[in-house]
Design a protein around this motif. Structure first.
Motif, PDB file in Angstrom:
ATOM      1  N   MET A   1       0.845  -1.168   0.000  1.00  0.00           N
ATOM      2  CA  MET A   1       0.000   0.000   0.000  1.00  0.00           C
ATOM      3  C   MET A   1       0.889   1.229   0.000  1.00  0.00           C
ATOM      4  N   THR A   2       0.668   2.155  -0.963  1.00  0.00           N
ATOM      5  CA  THR A   2       1.451   3.366  -1.057  1.00  0.00           C
ATOM      6  C   THR A   2       0.687   4.471  -0.349  1.00  0.00           C
ATOM      7  N   THR A   3       1.393   5.195   0.500  1.00  0.00           N
ATOM      8  CA  THR A   3       0.747   6.255   1.259  1.00  0.00           C
ATOM      9  C   THR A   3       1.740   7.350   1.570  1.00  0.00           C
ATOM     10  N   ASN A   4       1.200   8.540   1.841  1.00  0.00           N
ATOM     11  CA  ASN A   4       2.042   9.668   2.240  1.00  0.00           C
ATOM     12  C   ASN A   4       2.036   9.857   3.744  1.00  0.00           C
ATOM     13  N   ASN A   5       1.250   9.071   4.453  1.00  0.00           N
ATOM     14  CA  ASN A   5       1.149   9.186   5.899  1.00  0.00           C
ATOM     15  C   ASN A   5       2.443   8.680   6.546  1.00  0.00           C
ATOM     16  N   PRO A   6       3.147   9.545   7.303  1.00  0.00           N
ATOM     17  CA  PRO A   6       4.423   9.119   7.900  1.00  0.00           C
ATOM     18  C   PRO A   6       4.266   8.008   8.940  1.00  0.00           C
ATOM     19  N   LEU A   7       3.148   7.997   9.679  1.00  0.00           N
ATOM     20  CA  LEU A   7       2.923   6.932  10.662  1.00  0.00           C
ATOM     21  C   LEU A   7       2.813   5.574   9.967  1.00  0.00           C
ATOM     22  N   LEU A   8       2.070   5.540   8.863  1.00  0.00           N
ATOM     23  CA  LEU A   8       1.935   4.289   8.118  1.00  0.00           C
ATOM     24  C   LEU A   8       3.265   3.837   7.546  1.00  0.00           C
ATOM     25  N   LYS A   9       4.048   4.790   7.057  1.00  0.00           N
ATOM     26  CA  LYS A   9       5.351   4.431   6.490  1.00  0.00           C
ATOM     27  C   LYS A   9       6.278   3.868   7.566  1.00  0.00           C
ATOM     28  N   ILE A  10       6.321   4.534   8.723  1.00  0.00           N
ATOM     29  CA  ILE A  10       7.220   4.104   9.804  1.00  0.00           C
ATOM     30  C   ILE A  10       6.800   2.748  10.347  1.00  0.00           C
ATOM     31  N   THR A  11       5.508   2.586  10.652  1.00  0.00           N
ATOM     32  CA  THR A  11       5.062   1.292  11.183  1.00  0.00           C
ATOM     33  C   THR A  11       5.213   0.194  10.142  1.00  0.00           C
ATOM     34  N   GLY A  12       4.963   0.527   8.880  1.00  0.00           N
ATOM     35  CA  GLY A  12       5.136  -0.466   7.818  1.00  0.00           C
ATOM     36  C   GLY A  12       6.586  -0.907   7.689  1.00  0.00           C
ATOM     37  N   MET A  13       7.502   0.057   7.740  1.00  0.00           N
ATOM     38  CA  MET A  13       8.927  -0.278   7.641  1.00  0.00           C
ATOM     39  C   MET A  13       9.389  -1.072   8.859  1.00  0.00           C
ATOM     40  N   LEU A  14       8.962  -0.657  10.055  1.00  0.00           N
ATOM     41  CA  LEU A  14       9.350  -1.365  11.271  1.00  0.00           C
ATOM     42  C   LEU A  14       8.757  -2.775  11.293  1.00  0.00           C
ATOM     43  N   ASN A  15       7.516  -2.880  10.871  1.00  0.00           N
ATOM     44  CA  ASN A  15       6.871  -4.194  10.827  1.00  0.00           C
ATOM     45  C   ASN A  15       7.586  -5.110   9.833  1.00  0.00           C
ATOM     46  N   GLN A  16       7.927  -4.570   8.657  1.00  0.00           N
ATOM     47  CA  GLN A  16       8.633  -5.378   7.660  1.00  0.00           C
ATOM     48  C   GLN A  16      10.013  -5.788   8.169  1.00  0.00           C
ATOM     49  N   PHE A  17      10.688  -4.881   8.874  1.00  0.00           N
ATOM     50  CA  PHE A  17      11.988  -5.203   9.452  1.00  0.00           C
ATOM     51  C   PHE A  17      11.855  -6.350  10.461  1.00  0.00           C
ATOM     52  N   LEU A  18      10.846  -6.260  11.345  1.00  0.00           N
ATOM     53  CA  LEU A  18      10.636  -7.330  12.325  1.00  0.00           C
ATOM     54  C   LEU A  18      10.280  -8.650  11.645  1.00  0.00           C
ATOM     55  N   LEU A  19       9.484  -8.605  10.599  1.00  0.00           N
ATOM     56  CA  LEU A  19       9.149  -9.828   9.872  1.00  0.00           C
ATOM     57  C   LEU A  19      10.392 -10.437   9.228  1.00  0.00           C
ATOM     58  N   ASN A  20      11.281  -9.594   8.711  1.00  0.00           N
ATOM     59  CA  ASN A  20      12.532 -10.094   8.132  1.00  0.00           C
ATOM     60  C   ASN A  20      13.424 -10.710   9.198  1.00  0.00           C
ATOM     61  N   VAL A  21      13.504 -10.063  10.375  1.00  0.00           N
ATOM     62  CA  VAL A  21      14.301 -10.609  11.480  1.00  0.00           C
ATOM     63  C   VAL A  21      13.706 -11.945  11.934  1.00  0.00           C
ATOM     64  N   GLU A  22      12.385 -11.993  12.047  1.00  0.00           N
ATOM     65  CA  GLU A  22      11.723 -13.245  12.441  1.00  0.00           C
ATOM     66  C   GLU A  22      12.009 -14.352  11.420  1.00  0.00           C
ATOM     67  N   THR A  23      11.955 -14.018  10.131  1.00  0.00           N
ATOM     68  CA  THR A  23      12.240 -15.005   9.089  1.00  0.00           C
ATOM     69  C   THR A  23      13.666 -15.526   9.215  1.00  0.00           C
ATOM     70  N   PHE A  24      14.611 -14.624   9.395  1.00  0.00           N
ATOM     71  CA  PHE A  24      16.011 -15.018   9.539  1.00  0.00           C
ATOM     72  C   PHE A  24      16.192 -15.892  10.781  1.00  0.00           C
ATOM     73  N   PHE A  25      15.589 -15.472  11.889  1.00  0.00           N
ATOM     74  CA  PHE A  25      15.701 -16.195  13.148  1.00  0.00           C
ATOM     75  C   PHE A  25      15.084 -17.595  13.030  1.00  0.00           C
ATOM     76  N   LEU A  26      13.900 -17.668  12.438  1.00  0.00           N
ATOM     77  CA  LEU A  26      13.225 -18.962  12.274  1.00  0.00           C
ATOM     78  C   LEU A  26      14.008 -19.884  11.339  1.00  0.00           C
TER      79      LEU A  26
END
Length: 195
Positions: free
Chosen positions: A1-26
């Motif tokens: 989802m493309t958005t200009n909302n900074p909260l959505l961008k930050i939470t989206g990036m942080l969430n994706q980072f955590l999902l990547n860390v979880e994938t690597f860890f698993l």
């Protein structure tokens, strides 16, 4: 989802980072589990010697795999859900099916988040009692607190993923096109249906 909302961008990036860390860890845990089980099988059946640490580390890594994997699966909607209410709404003759489905989706996110927060609070208290003791595992002498830690980490990750789904829910525009139910099925989250 493309958005200009900074909260959505930050939470989206942080969430994706955590999902990547979880994938690597698993992935790392899975590789280590396979290696430990392989060593145990070779030692037990070919060398006639049982490696005690392999059995213990395998058991504890399964715990880590389960609870970190549970948070990962929660975000992608891979948990079992009871969707009787959703199916009833889809088959009903209501004119606002989409709105009702969004309401059920919203309530499921809220209910799951409340449950996870309450569980985290109760488990944190229990985990602190375990950490206060000096008990260790029998073979490897791992502090028992480390064995209980993945439950709390998994719950905290799940809460964060639920908050991201909550934010995404309000960012997602409801559609009224004929294919909108199929679109929302793809975007649906695991907290639908009352876990």
């Amino acid at each position: 989802m493309t958005t200009n909302n900074p909260l959505l961008k930050i939470t989206g990036m942080l969430n994706q980072f955590l999902l990547n860390v979880e994938t690597f860890f698993l992935s790392g845990i899975t590789i280590f589990l396979v290696a430990a089980i392989f060593i145990e099988v070779i030692c037990r059946y070919f060398l006639f010697y049982s490696v005690a640490w392999a059995e213990e580390i395998t058991r504890y890594l399964f715990i880590w795999l389960t609870f970190i994997g549970s948070a990962y699966a929660l975000y992608y909607g891979q948990h079992t859900e009871i969707d009787v209410l959703k199916q009833a709404i889809k088959k009903s003759s209501f004119k606002n099916k989409e709105s009702l489905l969004r309401l059920v989706h919203f309530l499921s996110i809220v209910a799951t988040t409340i449950f996870l927060i309450a569980f985290a609070d109760v488990f944190y208290t229990y985990m602190m009692r375990i950490w206060a003791r000096t008990q260790t595992s029998p073979t490897m002498h791992i502090p028992m607190g480390l064995i209980y830690l993945p439950v709390f980490i998994g719950v905290v990750l799940s809460i964060f993923h639920e908050v991201c789904m909550f934010i995404d829910f309000f960012a997602m525009k409801p559609t009224s096109s004929p294919g909108s139910e199929a679109t929302n099925e793809v975007q649906s989250t695991p907290s639908e249906g009352g876990k």
